[in-house]
Design an enzyme around this catalytic site. Structure first.
Site, PDB file in Angstrom:
ATOM      1  N   SER A 141       0.843  -1.189   0.000  1.00  0.00           N
ATOM      2  CA  SER A 141       0.000   0.000   0.000  1.00  0.00           C
ATOM      3  C   SER A 141       0.881   1.243   0.000  1.00  0.00           C
ATOM      4  O   SER A 141       1.695   1.421  -0.900  1.00  0.00           O
ATOM      5  CB  SER A 141      -0.963  -0.055   1.192  1.00  0.00           C
ATOM      6  OG  SER A 141      -2.006   0.866   1.060  1.00  0.00           O
ATOM      7  N   ASP A 202      -9.204  -6.640  -5.033  1.00  0.00           N
ATOM      8  CA  ASP A 202      -8.847  -5.489  -4.191  1.00  0.00           C
ATOM      9  C   ASP A 202      -9.867  -4.379  -4.412  1.00  0.00           C
ATOM     10  O   ASP A 202      -9.953  -3.820  -5.508  1.00  0.00           O
ATOM     11  CB  ASP A 202      -7.444  -5.004  -4.553  1.00  0.00           C
ATOM     12  CG  ASP A 202      -6.911  -3.946  -3.589  1.00  0.00           C
ATOM     13  OD1 ASP A 202      -7.728  -3.266  -2.927  1.00  0.00           O
ATOM     14  OD2 ASP A 202      -5.685  -3.801  -3.497  1.00  0.00           O
ATOM     15  N   HIS A 230      -6.992  -6.367  -0.685  1.00  0.00           N
ATOM     16  CA  HIS A 230      -5.898  -5.444  -0.388  1.00  0.00           C
ATOM     17  C   HIS A 230      -4.883  -6.065   0.569  1.00  0.00           C
ATOM     18  O   HIS A 230      -3.698  -5.765   0.498  1.00  0.00           O
ATOM     19  CB  HIS A 230      -6.477  -4.149   0.192  1.00  0.00           C
ATOM     20  CG  HIS A 230      -5.530  -2.988   0.139  1.00  0.00           C
ATOM     21  ND1 HIS A 230      -5.046  -2.481  -1.049  1.00  0.00           N
ATOM     22  CD2 HIS A 230      -4.966  -2.236   1.125  1.00  0.00           C
ATOM     23  CE1 HIS A 230      -4.240  -1.461  -0.800  1.00  0.00           C
ATOM     24  NE2 HIS A 230      -4.175  -1.300   0.510  1.00  0.00           N
TER      25      HIS A 230
END
Length: 249
Positions: A141, A202, A230
């Protein structure tokens, strides 16, 4: 003023992404992280760039690997399965808490307009302070964004890189935030072998972001996990760890 408002909106967007990512985590993920902190993992702080950065370290391999967490994250919250199960004979694994996160406080976290670049420099300087001659990066991320910037700006120091859940720009749907650009201008500068992992389900970072990074990072590989979301490195930890080990070796 418009630029400042746009940047603040960008930070709010990242916070929403992070908080949303926390919700679908697998049951027991926090417990799994805690298991990793046995006698095989050391924890310490070291002075880097005017702050004291906290990190965990495990393994005795020649290949140093730095784990870079997402926004608001730390090694403890984000990388339990990796600290516990990545091959300790082949790798020395370090999971850091970026300044203002986890145990790297004080100071409290702030978000100057160059905070990704600041994190990238802190990460590289941390590993240099720990006397690693080179390092590979695993970035999730926001940590993936930090890894991309580090690989572009500190080319000779980065051996390989694995990123997932990262984006190099923001879409028009988020208005004109950060002038649309996060680090896309740096992607052509990345020279290290790069693996991009993407969860096809995701809900936070759509597939086109992974495709964009893949297109603009020369020679990169894209691996898709059909049921991944995710937090794919937690939900599919064994598959993810095996993929990472094969790529890094």
């Amino acid at each position: 003023m418009a630029a400042v408002r746009g940047f603040r909106a960008f930070v709010r967007l990242r916070l929403r992404l992070r908080l949303s990512a926390l919700k679908p985590r697998i049951p027991g993920a926090q417990a799994l992280a805690a298991v990793a902190y046995g006698t095989s993992v050391t924890s310490a702080k070291v002075a880097v760039n005017g702050v004291h950065l906290h990190y965990q370290r495990t393994g005795e391999g020649d290949h140093a690997v730095l784990l870079l967490p997402g926004m608001l994250g730390s090694g403890e919250t984000d990388f339990g399965p990796q600290l516990k199960n990545l091959n300790k004979k082949h790798f020395t694994v370090v999971a850091w808490d970026p300044r203002g996160y986890g145990h790297s406080r004080p100071p409290n976290r702030d978000f100057p307009i160059d905070f990704f670049e600041r994190d990238a420099k802190d990460a590289v300087d941390l590993m240099k302070t720990l006397k690693f001659p080179k390092v590979s990066l695993l970035g999730w991320s926001d940590g993936g964004i930090t890894a991309l910037i580090a690989a572009a700006k500190y080319q000779s120091y980065i051996s390989k890189m694995v990123i997932w859940g990262a984006n190099a720009y923001v879409t028009s749907e988020d208005e004109v935030i950060y002038q649309g650009n996060i680090c896309q201008h740096l992607l052509p500068l990345v020279q290290c072998p790069t693996l991009i992992v993407h969860g096809e389900k995701d809900p936070l970072v759509p597939r086109f972001h992974a495709d964009f990074i893949h297109k603009h990072v020369k020679g990169s590989w894209l691996h898709l996990i059909p049921e991944g979301k995710h937090n794919l490195h937690l939900r599919f930890a064994n598959e993810f760890n095996n993929l990472v080990e094969d790529f890094l070796q």
